[in-house]
Design a protein around this motif. Structure first.
Motif, PDB file in Angstrom:
ATOM      1  N   LEU A 181       0.837  -1.207   0.000  1.00 59.33           N
ATOM      2  CA  LEU A 181       0.000   0.000   0.000  1.00 59.33           C
ATOM      3  C   LEU A 181       0.872   1.258   0.000  1.00 59.33           C
ATOM      4  CD1 LEU A 181      -2.737  -1.049   2.595  1.00 59.33           C
ATOM      5  CD2 LEU A 181      -3.094  -0.625   0.154  1.00 59.33           C
ATOM      6  N   TRP A 198       4.687   6.357   4.727  1.00 64.03           N
ATOM      7  CA  TRP A 198       3.372   5.741   4.569  1.00 64.03           C
ATOM      8  C   TRP A 198       3.178   4.512   5.448  1.00 64.03           C
ATOM      9  CZ3 TRP A 198       0.681   9.277   2.488  1.00 64.03           C
ATOM     10  CH2 TRP A 198       1.215  10.101   1.503  1.00 64.03           C
ATOM     11  N   ALA A 206      -0.631   3.307   6.203  1.00 65.57           N
ATOM     12  CA  ALA A 206      -0.994   2.031   5.559  1.00 65.57           C
ATOM     13  C   ALA A 206      -1.615   1.066   6.560  1.00 65.57           C
ATOM     14  CB  ALA A 206       0.248   1.400   4.918  1.00 65.57           C
TER      15      ALA A 206
END
Length: 329
Positions: free
Chosen positions: A225, A317, A321
């Motif tokens: 992701l 992230w 995520a």
């Protein structure tokens, strides 16, 4: 012999008693005679005695406490409450005061506290059908709900879960009866994750679903992701740096597939994960093909697949995520 005349009876002197003494004697004689006399006949009442008088206690009207009171010089909350028959603590609470609160002349105090709000009625637990489902690798709650013909919310409620809950292989879920829990109306958009719009959430959901099917851990899914977010903002772009395309900005010139294959979201996701079922075979190396990838740092694992000029940017992230997985997975 000279006969002497018969002497006249000398009248007996009359004793005159005073009236008070006479009366006393008369009473004494009456009492003495009464001891030998027959008892007097009982007195017969010829009329009904009047009903006893009932004394009623007058009811004092209690004036209701006014709704408010304007503070006068010298007033205290205790005195105001007592004067109106109220509890001091109730007056303090109704006005947002505490025991050390100060009131001032001209201030308006509320004397009638608001009625307490009744606690909300607890919703009845959804009925279960006695069916269960053992979670397998790749399962999602939404997919389990669809497979059993019930709504996602019904499955969540039957198992005490929320949309942020995570399920694990081997876990047993209760399956409610069909129709339990209201299914979302067709006009309602699918759930979106924090920081993502509908398109990005749908792409994230696809990456999560494929990762589950392949038996990838949540950490591996979170790396996928974050990689897609950094490379394409989780959008299936038909452009990019040089010939880069798609969710993961894979390049046809580097052997990731033809442009059409790379624009196929599901195929490009499976190629990123790699492993034994990689559609690209051994032409490229996916995450599962990296030896010891689970022991690498988040950004290092993503960089091992992508070979980016900016490897440190993936790290930002990692936390988002994990939230996306919790909401969408």
């Amino acid at each position: 012999m000279r006969r002497l005349p018969t002497p006249l009876a000398r009248p007996r002197a009359r004793t005159v008693w005073p009236a008070a003494v006479a009366g006393t004697i008369a009473l004494a004689l009456s009492g003495e005679n009464a001891a030998h006399a027959a008892p007097p006949a009982p007195r017969v009442l010829t009329t009904t005695p009047p009903a006893p008088r009932i004394l009623s206690t007058p009811v004092l009207a209690v004036a209701a406490a006014p709704a408010s009171y304007t503070v006068q010089p010298g007033d205290t909350v205790w005195a105001i409450a007592r004067a109106h028959g109220l509890d001091t603590a109730a007056v303090l609470t109704a006005n947002g005061l505490d025991a050390s609160g100060v009131i001032r002349p001209g201030q308006v105090l509320t004397l009638v506290p608001a009625a307490p709000t009744p606690p909300p009625a607890e919703a009845p637990a959804p009925a279960t059908s006695g069916r269960t489902h053992e979670v397998r690798a790749g399962d999602t709650v939404s997919a389990i709900a669809v497979a059993n013909g019930v709504s996602l919310d019904a499955v969540l409620a039957a198992n005490g879960l929320t949309r942020a809950s995570i399920i694990y292989p081997g876990e047993t879920l209760q399956i409610p009866t069909a129709g339990a829990g209201a299914a979302a109306p067709a006009s309602v958009s699918p759930a979106t994750a924090p920081g993502l719009d509908a398109e990005q959430s749908e792409n994230a959901r696809l990456i999560i679903r494929i990762g589950r099917e392949l038996g990838v851990s949540d950490r591996g899914i979170a790396i996928a992701l974050g990689t897609a977010m950094q490379e394409s903002w989780l959008r299936n772009l038909d452009w990019g740096d040089r010939d880069s395309l798609g969710l993961f900005q894979q390049r046809p010139s580097s052997g990731w597939g033809s442009p059409d294959q790379i624009m196929d979201r599901e195929r490009s996701t499976r190629v990123f994960y790699g492993g034994a079922s990689d559609p690209n075979g051994s032409a490229t190396r996916g995450l599962l093909d990296i030896p010891g990838w689970e022991g690498l740092g988040y950004a290092d694992a993503a960089q091992a697949v992508q070979i980016s000029a900016y490897p440190d940017r993936y790290a930002q992230w990692e936390s988002p995520a994990s939230v996306w997985i919790a909401v969408l997975g």
